[in-house]
Structures are given as structure tokens and as C-alpha cells.
Motif scaffolding. Structure first.
Motif, PDB file in Angstrom:
ATOM      1  N   ILE A  81      -9.399   4.486   7.635  1.00  0.00           N
ATOM      2  CA  ILE A  81      -9.340   5.327   6.244  1.00  0.00           C
ATOM      3  C   ILE A  81      -9.682   6.331   6.746  1.00  0.00           C
ATOM      4  O   ILE A  81      -9.204   7.869   5.898  1.00  0.00           O
ATOM      5  N   THR A 124      -4.551   2.183   4.017  1.00  0.00           N
ATOM      6  CA  THR A 124      -5.331   1.730   3.063  1.00  0.00           C
ATOM      7  C   THR A 124      -4.417  -0.353   3.331  1.00  0.00           C
ATOM      8  O   THR A 124      -4.995  -1.663   2.588  1.00  0.00           O
ATOM      9  N   THR A 125      -4.207  -0.376   4.006  1.00  0.00           N
ATOM     10  CA  THR A 125      -3.085  -2.150   4.510  1.00  0.00           C
ATOM     11  C   THR A 125      -3.509  -2.224   6.115  1.00  0.00           C
ATOM     12  O   THR A 125      -3.323  -1.225   7.049  1.00  0.00           O
ATOM     13  N   LEU A 170     -10.160  -2.245   3.064  1.00  0.00           N
ATOM     14  CA  LEU A 170      -8.627  -2.141   2.953  1.00  0.00           C
ATOM     15  C   LEU A 170      -8.241  -3.514   2.750  1.00  0.00           C
ATOM     16  O   LEU A 170      -7.939  -4.810   3.095  1.00  0.00           O
ATOM     17  N   SER A 226      -6.113   4.429  -3.128  1.00  0.00           N
ATOM     18  CA  SER A 226      -5.855   2.986  -3.237  1.00  0.00           C
ATOM     19  C   SER A 226      -5.818   2.229  -4.540  1.00  0.00           C
ATOM     20  O   SER A 226      -6.684   1.798  -5.185  1.00  0.00           O
ATOM     21  N   GLY A 232     -11.114  -5.810   0.047  1.00  0.00           N
ATOM     22  CA  GLY A 232      -9.399  -6.215   0.335  1.00  0.00           C
ATOM     23  C   GLY A 232      -8.659  -7.159  -0.732  1.00  0.00           C
ATOM     24  O   GLY A 232      -9.486  -8.649  -0.336  1.00  0.00           O
TER      25      GLY A 232
END
Length: 297
Positions: free
Chosen positions: A74, A79-80, A109, A260, A278
Motif C-alpha cells: 500500500i 492496489t493489485t 488489494l 482504489s 480484494g
């Protein structure tokens, strides 16, 4: 969701400021300005904006419960995560895939799930299982090239017709430089000869994936890009000038905010606790935007 306009947006690598129209969490349009709209306007001129990067971490699920690991990504504006489950036995495919998915869903995430295995486990049946679960990438352990050369790659190629999975090499045991180069050369020549979608070199871990890798796996344009029709996830940076010498100026970007899909994950130097979970990114067609190209050492 509220519709709004981000104004005076300076993109990373861009030249002229633009405005971004956001409707229901999706980028509707990117233009120089939107004078005819009466939406709320947000001036982001002090910042530089960029897409949120995608990181690869094949060990990420094991570290998921450690807050330091989460804060690391983070804090990088990520974010992925691209990760993978280990396959040792075909009959445990579903169990292993479902296990990593449930683990990743407890993280804020988003994620893409790949698979890592040995050459002996690569069969048309495994390819069909990967297709059914939209597993877009397979890491192949090339520590032993004899096993790699024994794979019936012609059959694997036929099984990939409906879902062109991308193959990536990795070393379960890191060899010396000479052996590493030899094995990678054999890997590249084998993949090229049978025309199987592949990446020629191991993917870097815990670092952002470059555009070529994102395209080959099929993550682009789902992530790593700010464009109309895509979700509004982005990073805001401040430029920091450091002058160690009057003749040298080095401009750095300092992350200040990560958004996000409408939720803030990072703000002014610290991760923000949020309730979002997520989501798995389903890759419908791996490598749709590019043709595989050979790598050379």
C-alpha cells in the motif's frame, strides 16, 4: 456514486494538463476541459497523477497476515497483486486454487491468480482446469531442463487454443550465472519453436510489472492504465527536487495518496484502514494485445 471532474491533472509522463470526468466510479472521458458540465470539480494541480501499479509476489499469500507486508505494498501505491498457488498434484488443483482465492479476499488489494508448478505436472488436463478457473499465467520451474524438454508441448499448444495462457520461467533453486543463462536459453528456444505464449525471463518480485508483462498476461487494460471505460483508481504524487550539485537536479515523485475504486488506501505517508475486500480480476483473454516476442540473453 457521485459524478465529478478532476481538473488540471498532470499525468506521469504527460505533457499538457487534462481533465477527467468520473461517473459511477468509472472514467467516462479524458479531455482538456469539460466546460459544459455542472458536476463537482476537484483541483489536483499540486499533484502528479499516475495509475496504480501491479506488483508480482509469488509468496504473498503466506505473508498476508503480516501487517508489515500489507503496508509495504500500500505504501508503494499498489492496489493489485499478481500471485500464484503451488500445484503438486492435479487432483488438488481446485483445493489449492480456492484456498488462495479465499486468503486473498481478506486483503484490501485486488488480485490475479496464477499457478506455479514443475514441467512434469503440465498436461492438457491441467490446461483445461486453468481455463475453467481463468488462470492466465503458469510459472514453470526450469531448474531441471531435462524435465522441461520432456513435456509434450505440441499437445499443450493445442489445449491453449481456447485460452492462450502465458508461461513464465522461475528457478526453485537459484543456479550459478552460467547455468542460469543456459537454462533460460533452452526455455526461450523451446517456447519459440512451439509458438507458445511466454515471457522469456523470470518476472521480478515485489516490484511493479512493466507494460509488456501486463499486456502479455492480459492484465492490461484492466489495471495499470488510466483510460475511459476503466475504474478510477490512481496515485497522487508530489514532486520533490533535490539539489546536491548546482549542475544536477533530480526530480522524485513522492506518493501522497492512493485511491482504489473510490476508497482511500494511503494518505500522506500512512496506510488507511478501510472495509473494502480484494476482488479477483478475471482475465478473459491472456495476451490479447500483443504477440509473444522472443527474449535474448
Amino acid at each position: 456514486m457521485t459524478s465529478y471532474i478532476l481538473e488540471h491533472v498532470r499525468m506521469v509522463g504527460g505533457s499538457e494538463p487534462v481533465s477527467i470526468l468520473v461517473e459511477k466510479g468509472i472514467i467516462s472521458a479524458i479531455r482538456r476541459s469539460f466546460p459544459q458540465y455542472r458536476f463537482m470539480r476537484v483541483d489536483v494541480s499540486p499533484f502528479v497523477m499516475g495509475p496504480t501499479p501491479v506488483f508480482c509476489d509469488l509468496e504473498y499469500p503466506e505473508h498476508l497476515l503480516h501487517q508489515g507486508s500489507m503496508d509495504y505494498y500500500i505504501g508503494k501505491g499498489c492496489t493489485t497483486i499478481l500471485t500464484a498457488f503451488q500445484l503438486e498434484y492435479e487432483y488438488r488443483f481446485e483445493e489449492n486454487w480456492r484456498g488462495i482465492k479465499e486468503t486473498m479476499q481478506s486483503s484490501p488489494l485486488d488480485f490475479i491468480i496464477g499457478m506455479k508448478t514443475t514441467p512434469q505436472k503440465i498436461t492438457p488436463g491441467i490446461i483445461r482446469l486453468c481455463r475453467s478457473r481463468r488462470v492466465p499465467v503458469i510459472w514453470v520451474d526450469i531448474t531441471g531442463v531435462e524435465a522441461l524438454l520432456s513435456v509434450p508441448w505440441g499437445w499443450i499448444k493445442e489445449a491453449l487454443n481456447h485460452y492462450p495462457i502465458t508461461f513464465v520461467p522461475f528457478f526453485s533453486t537459484e543456479p550459478d550465472t552460467k547455468t542460469r543463462e543456459k537454462h533460460l536459453r533452452i526455455w526461450q528456444n523451446t517456447m519459440k519453436s512451439v509458438k507458445i505464449p511466454h515471457i522469456g525471463l523470470p518476472i521480478g518480485q515485489k516490484v511493479p510489472l512493466n507494460g509488456e508483462v501486463l499486456k502479455k498476461i492480459g492484465i492490461h487494460p484492466h489495471r495499470g492504465i488510466l483510460s475511459p471505460g476503466r475504474e478510477i483508481s490512481y496515485n497522487l504524487y508530489l514532486e520533490k527536487d533535490e539539489e546536491d550539485d548546482l549542475l544536477v537536479r533530480d526530480t522524485q515523485l513522492v506518493l501522497k495518496c492512493t485511491m482504489s475504486k473510490g476508497e482511500c488506501l494511503f494518505l500522506d505517508g500512512r496506510p488507511i484502514a478501510c472495509q473494502r475486500k480484494g476482488e479477483e480480476i478475471s482475465i478473459r483473454t491472456p495476451g490479447f494485445f500483443v504477440e509473444p516476442t522472443p527474449y535474448r540473453l
